[in-house]
Design an enzyme around this catalytic site. Structure first.
Site, PDB file in Angstrom:
ATOM      1  N   GLY A 112       1.100  -1.294  -0.167  1.00 58.12           N
ATOM      2  CA  GLY A 112      -0.214   0.199  -0.067  1.00 58.12           C
ATOM      3  C   GLY A 112       1.101   1.561  -0.027  1.00 58.12           C
ATOM      4  O   GLY A 112       2.076   1.238   0.110  1.00 58.12           O
ATOM      5  N   PHE A 170       3.122   9.189   3.862  1.00 59.39           N
ATOM      6  CA  PHE A 170       4.775   9.026   4.186  1.00 59.39           C
ATOM      7  C   PHE A 170       5.475   7.399   3.314  1.00 59.39           C
ATOM      8  O   PHE A 170       6.871   7.825   3.575  1.00 59.39           O
ATOM      9  CB  PHE A 170       4.672   8.941   5.322  1.00 59.39           C
ATOM     10  CG  PHE A 170       4.648   9.616   6.340  1.00 59.39           C
ATOM     11  CD1 PHE A 170       5.035  10.970   6.754  1.00 59.39           C
ATOM     12  CD2 PHE A 170       3.175  10.014   7.005  1.00 59.39           C
ATOM     13  CE1 PHE A 170       5.481  11.894   7.270  1.00 59.39           C
ATOM     14  CE2 PHE A 170       2.990  11.165   7.320  1.00 59.39           C
ATOM     15  CZ  PHE A 170       3.620  12.320   7.941  1.00 59.39           C
ATOM     16  N   GLY A 171       4.787   7.412   2.556  1.00 57.43           N
ATOM     17  CA  GLY A 171       5.740   6.486   1.315  1.00 57.43           C
ATOM     18  C   GLY A 171       4.860   4.946   1.399  1.00 57.43           C
ATOM     19  O   GLY A 171       4.411   4.632   2.097  1.00 57.43           O
ATOM     20  N   VAL A 186       4.942   1.009   1.442  1.00 53.24           N
ATOM     21  CA  VAL A 186       4.844  -0.034   1.821  1.00 53.24           C
ATOM     22  C   VAL A 186       5.008  -1.208   1.436  1.00 53.24           C
ATOM     23  O   VAL A 186       4.606  -1.904   0.435  1.00 53.24           O
ATOM     24  CB  VAL A 186       3.737   0.071   3.105  1.00 53.24           C
ATOM     25  CG1 VAL A 186       4.385  -1.673   4.178  1.00 53.24           C
ATOM     26  CG2 VAL A 186       3.334   0.865   4.308  1.00 53.24           C
ATOM     27  N   ASP A 196      -2.490   9.649  12.285  1.00 52.84           N
ATOM     28  CA  ASP A 196      -2.431   8.908  11.519  1.00 52.84           C
ATOM     29  C   ASP A 196      -3.246   8.031  11.581  1.00 52.84           C
ATOM     30  O   ASP A 196      -3.185   6.768  10.965  1.00 52.84           O
ATOM     31  CB  ASP A 196      -1.655   8.776  10.445  1.00 52.84           C
ATOM     32  CG  ASP A 196      -2.063   8.585   8.822  1.00 52.84           C
ATOM     33  OD1 ASP A 196      -3.292   9.285   8.318  1.00 52.84           O
ATOM     34  OD2 ASP A 196      -1.529   8.199   8.239  1.00 52.84           O
TER      35      ASP A 196
END
Ligand SMILES: *[C@@H]1O[C@H](CO)[C@@H](O)[C@H](O)[C@H]1NC(C)=O
Ligand SMILES: *[C@@H]1O[C@H](CO)[C@@H](O)[C@H](O)[C@H]1NC(C)=O
Length: 786
Positions: free
Chosen positions: A483, A487-488, A490, A601
């Site tokens: 996903g 923040f980047g 995974v 988050d």
């Protein structure tokens, strides 16, 4: 004849021509010119070369004649490859002729000169007093001037290189006379006069070559390793060429030969500051660029400052050598590495310093290095240990033991090739046995508190190296992607021992330095709770920040709850257990751990489920650690996910434990309803899930919110309590919302009295809100992509 080049000359102030072959060559060529009157490869005082006429080498490879480079109208005399007119040497590079009246003359006493119609001399070899001089263009590209009787070499173009090194040509440095033979770039493609760049043998350490821009060193080759230069691993493995570097006290020379007869090659110091090696097969199929320097940011001299390592696997990255930390941490953090790194602990020569090894390195600048050619590795180490000013040592095959003093400058690491460098460190810095290999990483696989901070009982966190992670994630392949968050991405991965991991790759625009990152990660590593995903370790490589988590079989909760088939597995009790689990995990973050952590988050995709469907909160990369007495904080950059953010956070950037409580409330409503807050389609009412729940609540129909997949078997009072708690959590005023401790109490105790909820924040349809937000440029909102 083609192999005739200056290796036939015996070096000396006037190099002697030694071989009878030469006589044959000369005799043959001169005869050819005289007999056929065709352009040959030879000229004598009886023959001039006017503009338009040429000499062609016997094998047809090179031609000598007047030419105009690029857009220029000026005339230069040069040597170029016959078919493509690529110029390798220019005689009058600083004094061009403006018209085509130039003539190359050989005087009777052996001076080769370019004159124009008025007799003005534009260029001259300056030699004289020869008898029967002869000039010949050899097939190596060398133009030679010989005294015909004694066969003495009077002059050769190979001694006066311009921007191109040809096979057999030598770069040289005479340490007694300081006579230097080197390449100088052209000014531009239309101007062959000497440009800014020069490529020379290093004065202080004859084992490497430097590329200069004016007086600035911009690239160095690394020391000679017997087959090539340490800074270009390809040189040691190519079988097209053989390179030669010889050096002694009085002189050093560098040259190359091409091993394959069907290939031509040249090395050019080009006008924009690169060294380019080209190859061409003799049947002219065009030139290929074989390699060049500087080819990446780590090739640029001292790109990371002193005492640091540059590594470029996919992005340039600077890291301090072990035992060193950034001299200007602030600059370092924002990517300015020029100040380099300084020792954390002063050396203590008498109490036993030690060394740590860096593998596959480009060895540091040899300008302050000493070569001890006969010493073995052990002797080299002993010598360095005994000499308190010795800062590092290495064995470079072609040069032997090398030792450095002072700063170690311009080190990089390669994935293939390179040499082992041993860096001196204070014994206290050598706690673990470190051996870095091609990467900025300790093999000891742990990090402790970074930099200067005290080393108390901090837990050690495994430090994964990038190779391991790459292998595990199939080089971050899309197939492994689980996903993508704000923040980047995974990735799923599998370690060699079969353990599954989830790797979060923090996006690069975070300017968080290694220092803060490791600090934060170490803090997070301390958090142990059954409802938190376990952090297994991290990986830091330059800008790259990776977090390695345990991988959970059932992956994220949102794949589950929002999937019709799977959500049927979730009966009421299971959902309540999940809600309670999340509540406990969050409570632990907020108050039970030694720290106070705001997740910031919290959302369905950050809730992972293990095999027994126990929820685990994940993704602490975004978490903020609060001082225990701190209540709220204001941030310019809003992180979090649209639909889960509390009004005060989304609007004003204020976050606190209560903004997490808001997100938790949204999550509870999603779990109960099986719907996403933003996705609910109540066309008529134009409400999101919060608004919808609120309306059902005020109309006394709130059980209707429950997901049909739950079935009918549920205790009404508990469901109602749960909905009420959720609505309390999403109230507009943060002070009205309960704490997580109260939430856990209210959910777990039937008898606890619940207040009446007020209207939730954000129950108007989300697109409207999105518009409002985008008009405010004070904040950035990370919108979760679906
Ligand atoms: C010089 O070499 C570099 C590297 O190959 C290349 O990018 C650049 O275009 C070259 N400059 C010229 C003027 O050929
Ligand atoms: C230590 O090394 C430096 C640099 O190689 C050298 O100049 C100096 O003489 C050495 N000192 C001793 C005591 O050997």
């Amino acid at each position: 004849m083609a192999q005739l080049d200056e290796t036939f000359w015996v070096p000396g102030s006037k190099r002697e021509m030694a071989l009878a072959e030469w006589v044959l060559v000369l005799g043959f060529s001169a005869a050819a010119v005289l007999v056929h009157g065709q352009p040959g490869d030879t000229m004598t005082p009886t023959k001039s070369i006017a503009d338009g006429q040429t000499l062609i080498s016997s094998g047809g490879t090179f031609e000598l004649g007047f030419f105009s480079p690029g857009d220029s109208k000026n005339r230069y005399l040069g040597i170029y490859y016959t078919p493509d007119k690529i110029v390798v040497w220019v005689a009058n590079r600083i004094s061009p002729l403006s018209g085509s009246t130039g003539v190359l003359n050989l005087t009777g006493d052996g001076t080769l000169e370019i004159v124009n119609s008025t007799g003005y001399i534009f260029w001259s070899t300056g030699t004289s007093n020869a008898i029967n001089p002869v000039v010949q263009l050899l097939d190596s590209g060398n133009l030679v001037l010989i005294e015909g009787t004694s066969k003495t070499l009077l002059w050769q173009s190979f001694d006066h290189p311009t921007d191109t090194l040809l096979p057999g040509m030598k770069l040289a440095r005479d340490f007694r006379t300081n006579l230097d033979t080197y390449l100088t770039s052209w000014k531009s493609s239309s101007d062959p006069s000497p440009g800014d760049y020069s490529y020379k043998i290093n004065r202080n350490a004859a084992t490497e070559l430097f590329l200069w821009r004016g007086s600035d060193l911009i690239f160095r080759t690394g020391p000679w390793n017997g087959r090539g230069f340490n800074g270009n691993p390809q040189m040691s493995i190519t079988n097209l060429f053989r390179f030669h570097l010889s050096s002694n006290k009085s002189e050093a020379t560098y040259s190359f030969e091409v091993l394959d007869n069907s290939i031509l090659s040249r090395l050019v110091s080009n006008e924009t500051g690169a060294l380019q090696r080209f190859v061409r097969s003799k049947p002219n199929l065009g030139w290929d660029l074989y390699w060049w320097h500087p080819k990446d940011p780590c090739d640029e001299y001292a790109n990371c400052g002193a005492n640091s390592i540059c590594s470029t696997n996919y992005s340039a990255a600077c890291a301090c050598l072990k035992g060193f930390s950034p001299k200007s941490p602030q600059n370092w953090r924002i990517g300015d590495n020029t100040d380099g790194c300084v020792r954390r602990t002063a050396l203590n020569c008498s109490s036993g310093d030690g060394f740590f090894g860096l593998q596959q390195a480009k060895l540091p600048d040899t300008s302050n290095a000493t070569v001890h050619s006969s010493k073995s590795l052990e002797e080299c180490k002993d010598w360095c240990l005994k000499n308190c000013s010795c800062s590092a040592y290495a064995i470079s095959e072609g040069s032997g033991c090398m030792t450095w003093t002072g700063d170690l400058v311009d080190i990089r690491v390669f994935t293939e090739g390179g040499a082992d460098l041993y860096v001196r460190l204070a014994s206290s810095e050598l706690g673990n046995v470190y051996f870095l290999r091609g990467e900025v990483k300790p093999l000891g696989k742990t990090i402790s508190t970074p930099y200067n901070e005290s080393r108390g009982n901090e837990p050690e966190l495994p430090l994964f190296d990038i190779h391991t992670i790459r292998t595990a994630t199939n080089n971050f392949s899309d197939d492994n992607k689980l996903g993508e968050g704000g923040f980047g991405p995974v990735y799923k991965g599998q370690l060699e021992d079969g353990e599954n991991i989830a790797v979060k790759r923090l996006s690069k625009d975070s300017v968080q330095g290694i220092h803060e990152f490791t600090n934060e990660v170490l803090l997070i590593a301390k958090l142990q709770h059954r409802n938190l995903v376990r952090l297994l370790g991290c990986c830091i490589e330059g800008e790259e920040r990776l977090l390695v988590y345990e991988y959970l079989q059932n992956t994220s909760w949102d794949c589950f709850i929002f999937d019709r088939t799977r959500s049927a597995l979730l009966n009421w009790q299971k959902r309540l257990d999940i809600i309670l689990g999340i509540a406990r995990g969050l409570l632990y973050l907020h108050q039970d751990s030694r720290l106070k952590i705001i997740h910031r988050d919290l959302k369905a995709s950050n809730i992972l489920l293990d095999e027994e469907l126990n929820p685990k909160i994940s993704d602490f990369g975004t978490a903020r650690i609060f001082k225990v007495d701190q209540i709220e904080e204001n941030t310019i950059r809003i992180v979090g996910t649209y639909g889960y953010m509390s009004p005060e956070y989304a609007m004003d950037g204020i976050f606190s434990v209560k903004s997490d409580v808001f997100s938790f409330g949204v999550l509870v409503l999603e779990i109960l309803s099986g719907k996403k807050n933003r996705m609910i389609n109540q066309a008529k009412a134009r409400l999101n899930l919060l608004g919808h729940a609120w309306r059902l609540w005020t109309e006394g129909r709130c059980l209707e919110i429950l997901d049909e997949a739950v079935g009918c078997a549920y205790p009404e009072s508990k469901v109602l309590r749960c909905i009420q708690v959720a609505l309390l959590c999403v109230q507009e005023g943060s002070e009205d919302r309960p704490t997580m401790a109260e939430v856990v109490l209210m959910l777990g105790t039937e008898s606890a009295l619940l207040p009446q909820p007020q209207r939730p924040g954000f129950c108007i349809p989300t697109p409207l809100m999105a518009r409002d937000w985008s008009s405010s440029n004070k904040i950035t909102v990370t919108i979760e992509g679906r």
